[in-house]
Design an enzyme around this catalytic site. Structure first.
Site, mmCIF file in Angstrom:
data_model
loop_
_atom_site.group_PDB
_atom_site.id
_atom_site.type_symbol
_atom_site.label_atom_id
_atom_site.label_comp_id
_atom_site.label_asym_id
_atom_site.label_seq_id
_atom_site.Cartn_x
_atom_site.Cartn_y
_atom_site.Cartn_z
ATOM 1 N N THR B 52 0.875 -1.174 0.000
ATOM 2 C CA THR B 52 0.000 0.000 0.000
ATOM 3 C C THR B 52 0.908 1.220 0.000
ATOM 4 O O THR B 52 1.886 1.296 0.759
ATOM 5 C CB THR B 52 -1.023 -0.015 1.158
ATOM 6 O OG1 THR B 52 -1.844 1.147 1.050
ATOM 7 C CG2 THR B 52 -0.364 -0.086 2.520
ATOM 8 N N GLU B 53 0.613 2.147 -0.908
ATOM 9 C CA GLU B 53 1.601 3.183 -1.224
ATOM 10 C C GLU B 53 1.841 4.155 -0.080
ATOM 11 O O GLU B 53 2.799 4.920 -0.110
ATOM 12 C CB GLU B 53 1.222 3.934 -2.507
ATOM 13 C CG GLU B 53 -0.123 4.625 -2.488
ATOM 14 C CD GLU B 53 -1.221 3.773 -3.114
ATOM 15 O OE1 GLU B 53 -1.169 2.532 -2.964
ATOM 16 O OE2 GLU B 53 -2.138 4.349 -3.735
ATOM 17 N N ASN B 54 0.987 4.101 0.935
ATOM 18 C CA ASN B 54 1.244 4.953 2.098
ATOM 19 C C ASN B 54 2.222 4.328 3.082
ATOM 20 O O ASN B 54 2.351 4.824 4.200
ATOM 21 C CB ASN B 54 -0.072 5.327 2.799
ATOM 22 C CG ASN B 54 -0.900 4.131 3.164
ATOM 23 O OD1 ASN B 54 -1.066 3.213 2.355
ATOM 24 N ND2 ASN B 54 -1.416 4.095 4.375
#
Lengths: 236, 217, 236, 217
Positions: B52-54
């Site tokens: 997840t890019e966060n």
């Protein structure tokens, strides 16, 4: 004797002037330095440029700063949330400038600012409306856009724990923009749940070395934005 | 044209159909919405690692009620968990994974996919819309394979698979494959090509609902 | 089931072909993957391009790989040591090509390779002989050089501990080039003192996430280059 | 000209003179050789944090004999220690500190310093020399203040402070101040300017041994 502690959020942001560029950490509520943002509202500085991935929820934190009409411009990847109309209202009324940046380009521009790289090439946004006005160049047969660094006067960041030298560790996905914003701002201010003595954080696990941090402020029980929003809170 | 949701695969079936195509051990980023369903249907015996890019690799499902941490969320800002073998990292490192070609597969929703692989999924371009792009442009520019999972047509019956996107682009020539309720369709140098039809759906039926030439494999 | 372990250094490097580009971690002896390098000597691949900060000490490790005449080119910031004549001899005899790169530019080019940034601007080396042939450009009144990314077919790295997913932590200043080389190579091979199960490394302290690592090989008691050199060892 | 080492400050005194000019709390990178001596003379009550570009902030002195770790070394490849409050990081992060202007002061040796601030300290340019640059070019390009500490002349009596460097440059216009055994000399827009003379050394004596115009403050 190095001791970067300041007494509270108010003291931490007391010298942020009108017109300053301020990076504000967080992705959604994770890593959003709510107490520092509220102190910045109290401080009263206007015409700020804020660099942040989002524009906040409800009427607390970043959304409250927007609502208080303190921002001239936001540099942002996703200024929309399910539960806030503050930014959309300002934007539609032409009261705020928006520089929309793909999230990875935003992160890399901030990191570049911290690393002394004035510009770099990225494949993101090639062929899209966000490429308009940008230089492009082909390397090895593929097209890339030239992007400039982002730097700021101040960064407001939320960590988990810091020592008095400013070494910081984070909590889970609240890490997000904190480490790179700490690098890219002249004055980096980190609120943490606890401040410890040098040596209490293992040098192998430090995420943000103290060289990137100017002020540390202890906020033992930081508010969670989602809980404030659920409770219908607004600030001030 | 009628609402195409009434025939063909359900959303779960679309997600299941996509899931079987993901090799064991892949690093995968799932977009918000239908793409998230894919994680529920990974065949027994395969391990996928979700990015997840966060800032998390090794993302697990939502936590039990009350057991979550507001600081452990996914890109859709929902609370998630971290599995054994997970790692947290900052945003520049996260997008280095994306841009640097380290993620094997990204699954996204779409407003439009063109037969040259162009994707539009972030803006209708309407003057009143609040522009918001997030990480989509980085994902399509960097991830090794980009799949779209979407209803074949819009709610008003317009084809989403088109000759040329009319909405603002997310990326140019970036989509490898599209999963709809009617078919699995590759984007090839020669345009859209049906890999598989949903059982009971005729090729002609799909062709009529596709806004660009469609070939059989 | 993900398990990136391979049986030993020999198996780890068994497919490195002639002509490959290989990044080799380490700054001096700290982080130098001596066992992987020796396995690469045994493997016999020739005409390699090696990207590494130094060129080794004595006649072990990287210096032994050079001495065995397996390298066509080195990309390096400091190919000189007090106790090795292997590189100087080859260089003076015109047997090896050298691309000399300032250390920070070397690190940033490798990081750029891993991060999908094909080129960037840096102030280092402006006005020096190392700027010859490079594009320069002025941003905000200051001159910078354009530098291209570095990528490799393989990376040989020394870590402290890894899990079977390839998450790695390092030991002290042996970290140096390991994390960025792991990002920049198609196949990253890490030797570690111990391999553990997923979950045994806290996700907060992982330095190299497993996505950047392809093979993990356990070398419980790695040789220290300085001890080998002091003992007059040579390899093979 | 005679060997200038016989009059003026000793190496330790040069290092001590430089050390008093470093503000409390500074982040400092010390080059190999005479610069390393500076750490021994930091005045009581001041804390400096030492950066070594191979990945450590908070570097301490050499370990007790036998207590070192071959994987805890400085940029000169000597074993060191890590003090309380230290942090390890990788090479790209380390040079981000340097290039990004986060290090307050760097102290280097020099072959030549020109009156416009040019530095030459990495190569004699001789055809037979093995070129090796290390981190010097990054340091001079990025660190906020760059001081040189060096003997005023070479062993053969040639001035090291010159009108224009004849050796290959390390950086252009990068040096702020030079500490020699004879004097402390600023590099100003108007050229070399003596800030302080070593007690007992005459301005004229220094001027004669300097290869570029020298002014008094």
């Amino acid at each position: 004797m190095i001791d970067k502690r300041v007494k509270g959020p108010g003291e931490a942001v007391a010298d942020i002037p009108d017109g300053a560029t301020v990076m504000i950490g967080g992705f959604g509520e994770a890593g959003s330095p709510v107490e520092l943002i509220h102190a910045l509202i109290d401080r009263g500085a206007r015409d700020l440029t804020v660099i942040s991935n989002n524009t906040g929820s409800g009427e607390v934190g970043l959304a409250a700063l927007l609502k208080a009409d303190r921002l001239a411009k936001v540099v942002c990847s996703f200024p929309r949330t399910a539960n806030s109309t503050v930014f959309p209202d300002l934007y539609r009324r032409g009261k705020i400038e928006l520089e929309l940046v793909p999230q990875g380009t935003l992160a890399e521009r901030i990191r570049a600012g911290g690393a002394g790289i004035p510009a770099f090439y990225t494949p993101a946004a090639v062929g899209t409306p966000l490429a308009e006005g940008k230089e492009s160049r082909v390397f090895d047969g593929k097209e890339y856009l030239l992007e400039r660094w982002l730097r700021a006067d101040f960064a407001l960041i939320k960590g988990q724990c810091a020592d008095t030298h400013g070494n910081v560790v984070y909590n889970k996905t609240a890490r997000n923009f904190g480490p790179i914003m700490a690098m890219a701002a002249k004055v980096s201010i980190v609120q943490v749940r606890s401040v410890v003595s040098p040596g209490e954080i293992d040098p192998e696990v430090v995420v943000t070395p103290g060289i990137f941090v100017d002020r540390v402020v202890e906020v033992p029980n930081p508010a969670h934005e989602s809980e404030l929003v659920a409770a219908g809170a607004s600030y001030p | 044209m009628t609402n195409t949701e009434e025939i063909g695969w359900s959303r779960d079936e679309m997600a299941r159909r996509l899931a079987v195509d993901i090799p064991d051990g892949s690093y995968v980023n799932l977009g918000i919405g239908i793409p998230e369903l894919v994680a529920r249907f990974v065949p027994e015996g395969r391990t996928l690692i979700y990015h997840t890019e966060n800032g998390l690799l090794g993302m697990g499902p939502s936590p039990e009620k009350g057991a979550g941490d507001p600081e452990l969320i996914n890109a859709g800002k929902r609370q998630v968990t971290a599995l054994a073998g997970a790692a947290y990292f900052h945003h520049a490192d996260s997008f280095a994974m994306i841009r640097g070609g380290h993620i094997d597969l990204c699954v996204l929703g779409a407003m439009q996919v063109a037969c040259n692989g162009d994707l539009a999924n972030w803006s209708t371009g309407e003057p009143d819309a609040i522009p918001a792009v997030g990480g989509a442009m980085d994902l399509v520019a960097g991830v090794k394979s980009v799949y779209v999972i979407t209803q074949h047509c819009t709610k008003t019956g317009e084809p989403k698979l088109v000759e040329r996107c009319t909405y603002p682009l997310t990326g140019r020539g970036v989509i490898n494959r599209v999963y709809t309720e009617l078919a699995v369709i590759d984007v090839t140098p020669a345009g859209f090509e049906v890999v598989e039809l949903c059982p009971g759906v005729e090729f002609e039926y799909v062709r009529e609902r596709t806004g660009a030439p469609l070939r059989r494999r």
